[in-house]
Design an enzyme around this catalytic site. Structure first.
Site, mmCIF file in Angstrom:
data_model
loop_
_atom_site.group_PDB
_atom_site.id
_atom_site.type_symbol
_atom_site.label_atom_id
_atom_site.label_comp_id
_atom_site.label_asym_id
_atom_site.label_seq_id
_atom_site.Cartn_x
_atom_site.Cartn_y
_atom_site.Cartn_z
ATOM 1 N N ASP A 95 0.860 -1.173 0.000
ATOM 2 C CA ASP A 95 0.000 0.000 0.000
ATOM 3 C C ASP A 95 0.904 1.233 0.000
ATOM 4 O OD1 ASP A 95 -2.287 1.639 0.310
ATOM 5 O OD2 ASP A 95 -1.951 1.716 2.456
ATOM 6 N N LYS A 96 0.339 2.389 -0.315
ATOM 7 C CA LYS A 96 1.143 3.601 -0.345
ATOM 8 C C LYS A 96 0.889 4.481 0.873
ATOM 9 C CE LYS A 96 -0.107 7.133 -2.672
ATOM 10 N NZ LYS A 96 -0.111 8.105 -1.533
ATOM 11 N N ASP B 55 -1.441 -0.872 6.012
ATOM 12 C CA ASP B 55 -1.706 -0.363 7.362
ATOM 13 C C ASP B 55 -3.171 -0.072 7.636
ATOM 14 O OD1 ASP B 55 -1.797 1.860 5.602
ATOM 15 O OD2 ASP B 55 -1.461 3.211 7.300
ATOM 16 N N THR C 188 -2.393 1.197 -4.911
ATOM 17 C CA THR C 188 -2.922 2.330 -4.162
ATOM 18 C C THR C 188 -4.237 2.786 -4.758
ATOM 19 O OG1 THR C 188 -2.505 4.632 -3.504
ATOM 20 C CG2 THR C 188 -1.552 3.906 -5.588
ATOM 21 N N LYS D 14 -6.508 27.059 -8.651
ATOM 22 C CA LYS D 14 -5.290 26.312 -8.342
ATOM 23 C C LYS D 14 -5.493 24.882 -8.828
ATOM 24 C CE LYS D 14 -6.600 24.811 -3.669
ATOM 25 N NZ LYS D 14 -6.306 24.875 -2.227
ATOM 26 N N ARG E 169 -5.790 3.762 -8.345
ATOM 27 C CA ARG E 169 -7.248 3.732 -8.268
ATOM 28 C C ARG E 169 -7.792 2.309 -8.158
ATOM 29 N NH1 ARG E 169 -8.877 8.236 -6.144
ATOM 30 N NH2 ARG E 169 -8.486 10.098 -7.379
#
Length: 1119
Positions: free
Chosen positions: A366-367, A727, A629, A522, A701
Site C-alpha cells: 500500500d502507499k 496499514d 494504491t 489552483k 485507483r
C-alpha cells in the site's frame, strides 16, 4: 440500532434488492437478513477439535502414522509395541492443537477490543451538528485520513434526537442495492410520508468509519455483520501453509512410494527365502496350518512397513514447530525492529510461516501510511518568477503574526520581507491560498484555530497562508472571512468550481469588499499551463526534479455582465437531470481561460524514514515491488520517484488511464501498464505478462478487492511467494490473499495488523524481516530438513541391508531402546541447536550483500533435487555403517580369545558408529558454533553412552529381564581396541565424500554464500562503517499531483449552506506584534506539515535509539 427491527438471521438465497421498513420487525425478519454478528475467530468450542484435526491430518505424515497405529494393533504383523506410535502421535497433535487454539484466542480477543463506530452500514437520519452534518474519517475503509462530510435528508433530520419520534413517527421504507463491496457507490430510495427521496453515498455511514467533531447521530441499519461493505472487502481467512510444507507433502508421498518398494523387495526376498531355506527350520519352528510362503511374505511386507517407518519420523513435525516458534521469538525480541516513538515492537502473529519470509519474490505494498506518513509539508513556492524556500540554518520568526501556527517551519527570510513590504504579487498569492479551498475552520476560543481539510494538500496550503499573514477564519455559504495582515475582510463567495479527477483543479469566484470580481484557480501545473502562458515552467520543473508535488496558482478578473449571464447558465445546468456533469464541465472550461499566473507551490509528501533505502535493498535482492494504491496516478508516480521505485534511468514509464476494456486492450498491445479493467478474465494474462516485464509496477485507483485480485493473479500464474504489506482496513483483503501478510501499526487503525501474519511500525523494518530473519529462518529450516532426512534415512537403510542377513524376518538391527530414543533423545537437541542458532553470516553482512537472499527465491537450499541428493548420501552412509562393522566383526575374537561376533555386540557397534557419523555430519552442517551447539552435540554423545551403559547393566536386567536383554554388552564390547578402530574408520569413510565434494564445489563453483563467507573470514571482524550515500536529486521528468486524496462534491456542499457549524466566538481584528498563539491545529514535518485529524505528530521523543537503517547504510560491493 435494534429498535429499527433488524435483529435477523442470515439470508440463503441470492438477493437482488434490499427492502426494509423502520420499526417493522416482522416485515424485516421475513427476509432473513444477516445479523450484525461477525466471526473473527477460526474455531469455536464445538468446531475446534474436528477442524483442527482436519487441518493437521492434511499433513500426509500425520495420516501415515495413524495408519501405522492401526497396523501395530495387529499382533501377527507388528514387531513393535503399539504405544511407540500412539505416544508420539498424540504428543504432536496435542502440542499443535494447543498452539493453534492459543493463536486463535489471542486473535479473537484483539478483535473484540477493536471498537468501530458505526458498527453497521447506516442510513444517516439526524445528527448533533447544524443541518444534520456528520464529519467522518474513512481510514479503515480506503486508507484516507482526510475529513469527509455526510448529511442526512432534511425530512429525517427534523426528527432530531428524540427516540420517541424515531420509534413512533418514522415509518419509512427503504429500497436499495443488495450487499456489495463497492465503497464509493450507493443507490437507493427512501419512501416517507408519501414522498420518495433519492439516497446516495453522501447519506450513508459505513462500518469502519470514525466520527469526528460530532456528538451523536441516529441511523437506520441497512447492512449488518458480514453484509457490510467493509466485511465484503475483507476476503476470507485461509489456512496458510509454506511452500516447504507443500513440498514436504510431495516428498512424503515419494517416501511412501519408496517405502513400498523397499517393503516389496524384502517381502519378495522373504518369499524366496521361505521357499528355499525356510523348510530347514520347520522342525523346531513348524508353520501354522494354511500359512505358506506367500502368506509369510504378505505379513513380512506389513512388518517392514512398521520397522522402516522412521523414514518419515513423527518427531520431524514436533521439531519443525519448535524451530518455527523459536524463530518467531527472535522477531518479537529484535530491538532493531522496535519503534520507540510509538512504543511498538515487531510481532510475529503466526509461528508457521517464518521460513517463507526467506523466499519472497513479490512484495505488494500500500502507499498511504505504508510508504508515506500521509503528511504534507509546504517547502517552496514561486511568486512572479522568483523562487522562495532556500534552506538556511535558522527558522523564520513569525512573531509579527499572533495567529500564526507555532509548528509551521520555513527557512527563507526573503518571503517574510516581501509580505511585510506589501509586495502586491506576494499578497495576491497568499490571498488565493486563503480563499480557494474547501477547508472548514473551527475557533472554539479566541485565536485557537482548528482546520478540518478534505485533503492534506489543502491543509498545508491554508496553514502556509495563515502564517504569512492571510488567515482563513470562517466561512458561510455566501462568504469567506479572512484576516489580511491584521485587517478583517469578508469576500462574497459567488461560485465554487469544484475539483474532480478529470479537471484536476478547483476555482472560486469571489467579490472583494471593494466590489472587484475575481476568479482564483489552483490545480495541477500541466492543467493550468493549458490555460495561460508558461512563464513559470522552468522553476516548477526544478521543484518536480526535487521530488516535490507542484501546484500552479492563477487568477483572472471577471466582467460583471458576463458573469451574470454565466451564473444564470450555471444554475440551469446544475438543476438539470440529463448530462448534468458534462454541461457543468463545459461552463467551467469556458470561464477558466486566459488566466494570469500568480506562482506555484511545492509540497512534499513525507516518506517514512528509510523507505528509499529499503526498496533499494530489496531490489538488489531481486524482490519485485508492486505498489497498489487507491490514489491518483500523479500522486502514485510522485511517490514512486521519491522512494526509488521509479528512477531517472527508467526512460520508458508507461501510463494508461483506460475508461473501457477496449482502451486497456489497445494499450496493452502497445506495452503500456494498464490500471483499469485489466483484471477482467480476458485480459488478466496480458496484464500480468506486461507488468512482469517492467522493473516497477504501480497500480492506481484500485479498490481493496482489486488489490487482492492482483495478488491472486500473481500467485496463480507466477508460482512465486508473495508478501502484502499495508496499514489500513482497505489492505485487509490483500494481506489475507498473499502468502505472507504484514501489517503496519500506524495511524489507520489496527485492522491490518489484526489480519496480518507479522506486524511492525515502520516500512523500513521490512528489509530486516526479510533479509535477516527470513533468510536465516529459511536457511535453518532447510539445513534442518536435509540433516533430519539424512540421519533418519541412514538409520532406516541399515535395517534394509540387515534384512538380507536375517532371513528377511523383520528383525531389527538395533536395540529396541535405541530405536525408541534415537529421535527423542540422542539426536533431537543437536539438530534443534543448529536450527535455532545457526547463521552463515551476521546481520551486517546480510545487509551489505542483499544478493544472499536470492537462493531462497530459487529454492536452492531445499528442493526435490536436494532431497534426492540427501537420500543418496544416506544410502552410502548406511552401507558404510552396516558393512564396515559387519566385516570387521566377522570371525573376530576378543583379547581373551572369546567370540565377539554375536548379534548384541554387532547391534551395539552399528548404533555407536551411527551416532558418531551423524554427529560429525552435523558438525559439518553448522556454520556458526556457539556454546549451546557444542554442549548439545557433546552432551548427546555423552547421554548415549550413559544411557547405554545403564540399560545394559546387570541391575536393569534383574529388574526387567524381558525389557533389557543386552546385559553386559556395552562393557564387554567397548573395551576392545578393534571396536574403537572400527568406529573411527566408519566415521572417516562416512564424512570423506562430503568433505571432498564441498572442497571441490567451493574451488570450482562457489556460490554467493561461499564468496561472502570468504570475505568475512578475510575481514576477521564486522565490516567497517561505510560512507553514507549522497542524496540523488532529480533534474527532470516533471511530475505533479493535486489534492492528495481530494474528492468531488465539497464545493457544492460549501455553497449549499448545509455545512454550517456552531457560531464561532467573537474575534478581535487587532494584529498586535506579540507572541504567537497556540492553536488546536498540529502540522507535522519540516514546514507546514498537515495532519487531517488535527493530532500532533511531530512531538519530540527523548532518548530514541539510533535506527538500524543508519547502522546498515551501505554501498555496493562487487563479489
Amino acid at each position: 440500532m435494534s429498535f429499527f427491527g433488524l435483529d435477523c438471521v442470515r439470508k440463503k438465497e441470492r438477493e437482488l434488492e434490499r427492502k426494509l421498513r423502520a420499526n417493522d420487525r416482522e416485515y424485516n425478519l421475513s427476509f432473513k437478513y444477516a445479523t450484525n454478528a461477525i466471526k473473527t475467530s477460526k474455531y469455536n468450542f464445538f468446531t475446534f477439535l474436528p477442524l483442527n484435526l482436519f487441518e493437521q491430518f492434511q499433513r500426509i505424515a500425520n495420516a501415515y502414522f495413524l495408519f501405522l497405529l492401526v497396523l501395530q494393533v495387529i499382533p501377527a504383523i507388528s514387531s513393535l509395541s503399539w504405544f511407540t506410535t500412539v505416544v508420539p502421535l498424540v504428543l504432536v497433535l496435542t502440542v499443535t492443537a494447543a498452539k493453534d487454539a492459543t493463536d486463535d484466542i489471542v486473535s479473537a480477543i484483539c478483535n473484540l477490543c477493536m471498537i468501530f463506530f458505526p458498527r453497521a452500514d447506516l442510513l444517516l437520519l439526524s445528527s448533533s451538528e447544524p443541518l444534520n452534518l456528520v464529519y467522518i474519517e474513512t481510514a479503515e475503509l480506503d486508507g484516507e485520513t482526510n475529513l469527509k462530510v455526510r448529511q442526512a435528508l432534511p425530512v429525517t433530520g427534523d426528527l432530531g434526537d428524540d427516540i420517541e419520534n424515531f420509534a413512533f413517527l418514522l415509518s419509512g421504507e427503504v429500497r436499495c442495492e443488495p450487499p456489495n463491496n463497492r465503497l464509493d457507490r450507493f443507490t437507493g430510495t427512501l419512501t416517507y410520508a408519501g414522498q420518495k427521496y433519492p439516497l446516495d453515498n453522501e447519506k450513508i455511514l459505513l462500518r469502519g468509519c470514525t466520527l469526528r467533531n460530532t456528538e451523536w447521530c441516529f441511523g437506520l441499519v441497512l447492512f449488518g455483520g458480514p453484509e457490510t461493505k467493509l466485511m465484503q472487502n475483507c476476503g476470507k481467512s485461509t489456512f496458510k501453509r509454506t511452500s516447504i510444507d507443500r513440498l514436504m507433502n510431495v516428498l512424503v508421498l515419494c517416501i511412501f512410494g519408496f517405502l513400498a518398494i523397499m517393503c516389496t523387495i524384502l517381502a519378495i526376498g522373504n518369499f524366496f527365502w521361505e521357499m528355499n531355506e525356510g523348510s530347514q527350520f520347520t522342525v523346531f519352528l513348524p508353520r501354522q496350518e494354511g500359512k505358506d510362503a506367500k502368506f509369510s511374505a504378505f505379513l513380512t511386507f506389513w512388518s517392514y512397513v512398521i520397522i522402516l517407518n522412521t523414514v518419515v519420523p513423527i518427531s520431524l513435525y514436533v521439531s519443525v514447530e519448535i524451530i518455527r516458534l523459536g524463530n518467531s521469538f527472535y522477531i518479537d525480541w529484535d530491538r532493531k525492529m522496535y519503534f520507540a516513538r510509538n512504543d511498538t515492537p515487531a510481532e510475529a502473529r503466526t509461528t508457521t510461516l517464518n521460513e517463507e519470509l526467506g523466499q519472497i519474490k513479490y512484495v505488494f505494498s500500500d502507499k498511504t501510511g505504508t510508504l508515506t506518513q500521509n503528511i504534507m509539508t509546504f517547502n517552496k513556492c514561486s511568486i512572479n518568477g522568483k523562487s522562495y524556500g532556500k534552506k538556511h540554518s535558522f527558522l523564520l520568526d513569525f512573531s509579527f503574526n499572533p495567529l500564526a501556527d507555532p509548528r509551521f517551519m520555513f527557512h527563507d527570510h526573503a518571503l517574510v520581507e516581501a509580505v511585510k513590504l506589501e509586495n502586491p504579487e506576494v499578497h495576491a498569492f497568499f490571498r488565493l491560498l486563503a480563499l480557494c479551498h474547501t477547508v472548514m475552520a473551527e475557533e472554539k476560543t479566541e485565536g485557537e484555530l482548528l482546520y478540518q481539510a478534505q485533503s492534506p494538500d489543502e491543509g498545508a496550503l491554508v496553514t502556509a497562508a495563515r502564517n504569512f499573514g492571510f488567515v482563513f477564519r470562517s466561512r458561510t455559504p455566501e462568504s469567506v472571512s479572512i484576516m489580511e495582515m491584521g485587517q478583517q475582510r469578508s469576500y462574497e463567495l459567488l461560485a465554487i468550481l469544484d475539483f474532480n479527477n478529470v479537471r484536476k483543479r478547483m476555482s472560486v469566484i469571489v467579490r472583494s469588499p471593494e466590489g472587484k470580481l475575481s476568479l482564483y484557480c489552483k490545480g495541477a501545473d500541466t492543467i493550468i499551463y493549458e490555460r495561460l502562458h508558461q512563464s513559470c515552467s522552468k522553476l516548477m520543473d526544478e521543484f518536480a526534479g526535487e521530488g516535490l508535488r507542484t501546484l500552479a496558482l492563477a487568477y483572472k478578473d471577471l466582467d460583471e455582465d458576463y458573469f451574470s449571464q454565466w451564473k444564470q447558465r450555471h444554475h440551469e445546468a446544475s438543476t438539470t437531470l440529463d448530462d448534468r456533469e458534462d454541461k457543468l464541465d463545459q461552463l467551467y472550461e469556458e470561464i477558466e481561460k486566459d488566466l494570469l499566473l500568480l506562482g506555484a507551490t511545492a509540497i512534499e509528501d513525507k516518506l517514512q524514514d528509510g523507505v528509499p533505502h529499503t526498496i533499494e535493498q530489496l531490489s538488489k535482492a531481486d524482490v519485485k515491488i508492486w505498489v497498489l494504491t487507491g490514489d491518483k496516478q500523479e500522486t502514485a508516480e510522485n511517490i514512486g520517484y521519491s522512494c526509488n521505485l521509479l528512477r531517472e534511468e527508467m526512460n520508458e514509464v508507461f501510463i494508461i488511464s483506460g475508461n473501457s476494456p477496449e482502451d486497456v486492450s489497445v494499450s496493452v498491445q502497445m506495452l503500456l501498464v494498464p490500471q483499469a479493467y485489466a483484471l477482467e478474465h480476458s485480459m488478466e494474462l496480458e496484464f500480468l505478462r506486461t507488468a512482469c516485464m517492467c522493473k516497477a509496477v504501480i497500480c492506481c485507483r484500485v479498490t481493496p478487492l482489486q488489490k487482492a485480485q492482483v495478488v491472486e493473479l500473481v500467485k496463480k500464474y507466477k508460482q512465486a511467494v508473495t508478501l502484502a504489506i499495508g496499514d489500513g482496513a482497505n489492505d485487509v483483503s490483500m494481506i489475507k490473499a498473499a502468502h505472507i501478510g504484514v501489517g503496519i501499526s500506524g495511524q489507520e487503525g489496527m485492522q491490518a495488523v489484526l489480519s496480518s501474519d507479522y506486524s511492525f511500525a515502520q516500512f523500513r523494518f521490512l528489509q530486516r524481516l526479510l533479509l535477516v530473519h527470513g533468510r536465516w529462518s529459511y536457511l535453518r529450516m532447510c539445513k534442518f530438513l536435509r540433516y533430519f532426512f539424512y540421519k533418519n534415512f541412514t538409520f532406516t537403510f541399515v535395517h534394509f541391508w540387515y534384512a538380507f542377513f536375517c532371513g528377511f524376518s523383520a528383525q531389527t538391527v538395533y536395540d529396541e531402546w535405541f530405536i525408541t530414543l534415537y529421535n527423542l533423545m540422542y539426536t533431537a537437541l543437536p539438530v534443534l541447536g543448529m536450527s535455532l542458532f545457526d547463521q552463515d553470516v551476521n546481520d551486517l553482512w546480510s545487509f551489505q550483500h542483499p544478493q544472499l537472499y536470492m537462493p531462497g527465491q530459487l529454492n536452492l537450499y531445499f528442493s526435490k533435487k536436494a532431497f534426492f541428493k540427501c537420500a543418496l548420501h544416506s544410502c552410502y552412509s548406511s552401507l558404510v555403517i552396516f558393512f564396515i562393522p559387519y566385516l570387521a566383526m566377522n570371525d573376530t575374537v576378543r583379547d581373551d580369545g572369546k567370540d565377539v561376533a554375536d548379534y548384541q555386540s554387532f547391534a551395539l557397534l552399528t548404533q555407536t558408529c551411527l551416532m558418531f557419523a551423524v554427529s560429525i555430519q552435523l558438525g559439518f552442517e553448522m556454520a556458526y558454533w556457539t556454546a549451546v551447539n557444542t554442549f548439545f552435540i557433546l552432551g548427546s554423545l555423552a547421554m548415549y553412552f550413559a544411557v547405554t551403559f545403564t540399560m545394559y547393566s546387570n541391575g536393569m536386567f534383574l529388574m526387567l529381564p524381558s525389557a533389557f536383554p543386552f546385559i553386559g554388552t556395552a562393557r564387554n564390547s567397548l573395551n576392545q581396541p578393534n571396536i574403537w578402530l572400527t568406529i573411527l574408520l566408519t566415521s572417516i569413510l562416512c564424512v570423506l565424500p562430503v568433505v571432498t565434494y564441498r572442497f571441490l564445489m567451493i574451488q570450482l563453483c562457489p556460490t554467493i554464500n561461499d564468496r561472502v563467507i570468504f570475505k568475512v573470514r578475510q575481514a576477521k571482524a564486522a565490516p567497517p562503517p561505510l560512507p553514507r550515500r549522497a542524496r540523488i536529486r532529480r533534474t527532470s521528468s516533471r511530475r505533479s499531483g493535486y489534492a492528495f486524496s481530494h474528492a468531488q462534491g465539497y464545493g457544492d456542499l460549501v455553497t449549499s449552506g448545509r455545512f454550517l457549524r456552531r457560531p464561532a466566538v467573537s474575534r478581535s481584528s487587532g494584529f498586535a506584534h506579540t507572541g504567537r498563539t497556540t492553536t488546536g491545529f498540529s502540522p507535522m514535518g519540516r514546514s507546514a506539515g498537515y495532519s487531517p485529524t488535527g493530532r500532533p505528530q511531530n512531538v519530540k521523543v527523548n532518548d530514541v535509539e539510533v535506527t538500524s537503517l543508519q547502522m546498515y547504510r551501505t554501498m555496493d560491493h562487487t563479489l
